[in-house]
Design a protein around this motif. Structure first.
Motif, PDB file in Angstrom:
ATOM      1  N   SER A 231      37.699  46.970  41.722  1.00 19.99           N
ATOM      2  CA  SER A 231      38.255  46.986  43.075  1.00 19.99           C
ATOM      3  C   SER A 231      37.868  45.724  43.830  1.00 19.99           C
ATOM      4  O   SER A 231      37.015  44.951  43.394  1.00 19.99           O
ATOM      5  N   THR A 232      38.480  45.527  44.981  1.00 23.54           N
ATOM      6  CA  THR A 232      38.267  44.306  45.744  1.00 23.54           C
ATOM      7  C   THR A 232      36.802  44.127  46.160  1.00 23.54           C
ATOM      8  O   THR A 232      36.141  45.084  46.562  1.00 23.54           O
ATOM      9  N   GLY A 233      36.312  42.917  46.016  1.00 21.86           N
ATOM     10  CA  GLY A 233      34.968  42.598  46.490  1.00 21.86           C
ATOM     11  C   GLY A 233      33.818  42.944  45.573  1.00 21.86           C
ATOM     12  O   GLY A 233      32.661  42.704  45.932  1.00 21.86           O
ATOM     13  N   VAL A 234      34.094  43.470  44.372  1.00 19.82           N
ATOM     14  CA  VAL A 234      32.987  43.899  43.511  1.00 19.82           C
ATOM     15  C   VAL A 234      32.350  42.741  42.725  1.00 19.82           C
ATOM     16  O   VAL A 234      31.337  42.935  42.069  1.00 19.82           O
ATOM     17  N   GLY A 235      32.949  41.562  42.785  1.00 20.52           N
ATOM     18  CA  GLY A 235      32.339  40.414  42.115  1.00 20.52           C
ATOM     19  C   GLY A 235      33.072  39.903  40.892  1.00 20.52           C
ATOM     20  O   GLY A 235      32.480  39.202  40.070  1.00 20.52           O
ATOM     21  N   LYS A 236      34.365  40.214  40.786  1.00 19.49           N
ATOM     22  CA  LYS A 236      35.138  39.747  39.629  1.00 19.49           C
ATOM     23  C   LYS A 236      35.242  38.221  39.601  1.00 19.49           C
ATOM     24  O   LYS A 236      35.035  37.589  38.570  1.00 19.49           O
ATOM     25  N   SER A 237      35.595  37.658  40.761  1.00 23.66           N
ATOM     26  CA  SER A 237      35.761  36.198  40.846  1.00 23.66           C
ATOM     27  C   SER A 237      34.447  35.491  40.567  1.00 23.66           C
ATOM     28  O   SER A 237      34.420  34.444  39.910  1.00 23.66           O
ATOM     29  N   TYR A 238      33.363  36.057  41.067  1.00 23.64           N
ATOM     30  CA  TYR A 238      32.047  35.437  40.857  1.00 23.64           C
ATOM     31  C   TYR A 238      31.693  35.432  39.379  1.00 23.64           C
ATOM     32  O   TYR A 238      31.240  34.411  38.848  1.00 23.64           O
ATOM     33  N   LEU A 239      31.900  36.552  38.719  1.00 18.13           N
ATOM     34  CA  LEU A 239      31.582  36.641  37.296  1.00 18.13           C
ATOM     35  C   LEU A 239      32.431  35.666  36.491  1.00 18.13           C
ATOM     36  O   LEU A 239      31.920  34.945  35.625  1.00 18.13           O
TER      37      LEU A 239
ATOM     38  N   MET B 134      30.720  43.973  47.158  1.00 19.32           N
ATOM     39  CA  MET B 134      29.529  43.148  47.371  1.00 19.32           C
ATOM     40  C   MET B 134      29.640  42.394  48.690  1.00 19.32           C
ATOM     41  O   MET B 134      28.637  42.151  49.366  1.00 19.32           O
ATOM     42  N   ARG B 135      30.857  42.031  49.071  1.00 21.92           N
ATOM     43  CA  ARG B 135      31.050  41.339  50.345  1.00 21.92           C
ATOM     44  C   ARG B 135      30.709  42.250  51.507  1.00 21.92           C
ATOM     45  O   ARG B 135      30.116  41.834  52.502  1.00 21.92           O
TER      46      ARG B 135
ATOM     47  N   ILE C  65      41.153  36.497  32.818  1.00 17.16           N
ATOM     48  CA  ILE C  65      41.999  37.017  33.895  1.00 17.16           C
ATOM     49  C   ILE C  65      41.209  38.045  34.676  1.00 17.16           C
ATOM     50  O   ILE C  65      40.628  38.971  34.095  1.00 17.16           O
ATOM     51  N   ALA C  66      41.174  37.887  35.991  1.00 21.62           N
ATOM     52  CA  ALA C  66      40.481  38.829  36.871  1.00 21.62           C
ATOM     53  C   ALA C  66      41.515  39.508  37.763  1.00 21.62           C
ATOM     54  O   ALA C  66      42.387  38.838  38.334  1.00 21.62           O
ATOM     55  N   SER C  67      41.434  40.826  37.868  1.00 26.06           N
ATOM     56  CA  SER C  67      42.435  41.577  38.617  1.00 26.06           C
ATOM     57  C   SER C  67      41.840  42.832  39.251  1.00 26.06           C
ATOM     58  O   SER C  67      40.927  43.442  38.698  1.00 26.06           O
ATOM     59  N   GLN C  68      42.386  43.201  40.407  1.00 31.32           N
ATOM     60  CA  GLN C  68      41.994  44.458  41.039  1.00 31.32           C
ATOM     61  C   GLN C  68      42.584  45.645  40.297  1.00 31.32           C
ATOM     62  O   GLN C  68      42.084  46.769  40.416  1.00 31.32           O
TER      63      GLN C  68
ATOM     64  N   ARG D 206      22.737  45.719  38.981  1.00 24.40           N
ATOM     65  CA  ARG D 206      22.313  47.029  39.467  1.00 24.40           C
ATOM     66  C   ARG D 206      23.147  48.123  38.803  1.00 24.40           C
ATOM     67  O   ARG D 206      24.344  47.929  38.502  1.00 24.40           O
ATOM     68  N   PRO D 207      22.555  49.283  38.557  1.00 24.69           N
ATOM     69  CA  PRO D 207      23.214  50.344  37.778  1.00 24.69           C
ATOM     70  C   PRO D 207      24.591  50.753  38.294  1.00 24.69           C
ATOM     71  O   PRO D 207      25.476  51.070  37.500  1.00 24.69           O
ATOM     72  N   SER D 208      24.788  50.739  39.599  1.00 27.89           N
ATOM     73  CA  SER D 208      26.059  51.187  40.168  1.00 27.89           C
ATOM     74  C   SER D 208      27.238  50.318  39.726  1.00 27.89           C
ATOM     75  O   SER D 208      28.392  50.764  39.746  1.00 27.89           O
ATOM     76  N   ARG D 209      26.978  49.083  39.294  1.00 24.55           N
ATOM     77  CA  ARG D 209      28.058  48.194  38.883  1.00 24.55           C
ATOM     78  C   ARG D 209      28.491  48.449  37.433  1.00 24.55           C
ATOM     79  O   ARG D 209      29.564  48.010  37.013  1.00 24.55           O
ATOM     80  N   GLN D 210      27.626  49.110  36.681  1.00 18.60           N
ATOM     81  CA  GLN D 210      27.920  49.469  35.288  1.00 18.60           C
ATOM     82  C   GLN D 210      28.306  48.260  34.442  1.00 18.60           C
ATOM     83  O   GLN D 210      29.224  48.316  33.614  1.00 18.60           O
ATOM     84  N   LEU D 211      27.609  47.153  34.650  1.00 18.49           N
ATOM     85  CA  LEU D 211      27.831  45.955  33.852  1.00 18.49           C
ATOM     86  C   LEU D 211      26.983  46.007  32.588  1.00 18.49           C
ATOM     87  O   LEU D 211      25.794  46.296  32.661  1.00 18.49           O
TER      88      LEU D 211
END
Length: 245
Positions: free
Chosen positions: A107-115, A237-238, A197-200, A77-82
């Motif tokens: 930031s926390t919960g935006v889906g870094k770990s999932y990606l 996302m959570r 590496i995924a980080s907030q 979705r556009p708001s994620r700017q992926l």
């Protein structure tokens, strides 16, 4: 004769070939549907598929992912700017062959770990040895291994992974032991293997988290130089899922 052949297949652990041959015997296909060379090709293909699938299963299990994630489920979705093209290109895992790194921030919960996990799962399907770690838990494991003498073995295991995923990096500043452990991990993998590496925290803040300027410079120079950067925007996302539920 067929029963003996099938028993020999089992003893030789040709499980895919055994199942395919059993199915063929049940349907009578060996006598009517296949020429000899077609039957052999069919059995060999089934054995190859079975071994390939079992290897993927082993790789995925040993990776110990936090999430069961797939590339097809990533939200663009556009708001994620992926950058969809970039993410899909990384999903092809060519970066592993090139020994490049990926740095995912947001930031926390935006889906870094999932990606990170989705890319890791994709790497497993392509036969790459992969391991996923919460960074704080990895450092705890390494400290414990120093006490029981298994530290060299743990470091060697990390070095051998085609892809190492370090999640939740930088939740708190590194102490001297963790700082040197990180340096050893990154140095061993630099130019040889790939790391995600995924980080907030944005990459610009990692220097302060690592501490000790000389080591921080050395670590970041090795990480950032060959890295693809993904900064995920948008709200948690959570939180969205909780509100939806």
């Amino acid at each position: 004769m067929n029963e003996k052949t099938m028993q020999l297949m089992k003893e030789m652990r040709l499980y895919g070939m055994h199942r395919a041959f059993a199915t063929t015997m049940e349907t009578g296909g060996a006598d009517t549907d296949y020429t000899n060379d077609e039957l052999i090709a069919y059995l060999v293909q089934n054995e190859w598929d079975d071994r390939h699938n079992r290897r993927i299963e082993r790789l995925t299990k040993s990776a110990r992912f936090r999430y069961t994630a797939v590339m097809e489920a990533i939200d663009y979705r556009p708001s994620r700017q992926l950058d969809k093209n970039l993410v899909r290109r990384l999903g092809s895992c060519g970066f592993i062959q090139k020994r490049e790194n990926i740095l995912i921030t947001g930031s926390t919960g935006v889906g870094k770990s999932y990606l990170a996990s989705a890319i890791g799962h994709q790497a497993c399907t392509m036969g790459s040895k992969t391991m996923y770690f919460n960074t704080a838990k990895l450092f705890t494991l390494l400290k414990t291994s120093k006490a029981d003498g298994s530290y060299p073995k743990q470091i060697s295991k990390l070095e051998k992974q085609d892809l190492l995923i370090l999640d939740d990096f930088g939740l708190k500043p590194l102490d001297n032991i963790n700082r040197h452990a990180l340096m050893e991990i990154i140095e061993d993998r630099h130019g040889k293997k790939s790391t995600i590496i995924a980080s907030q925290l944005p990459v610009s803040k990692w220097h302060d988290i690592i501490g000790e300027r000389t080591l921080a410079d050395a670590i970041l120079d090795r990480l950032v130089h060959t890295a693809h950067r993904i900064d995920i925007k948008g709200e948690s996302m959570r939180r969205k899922l909780k509100n939806k539920n």
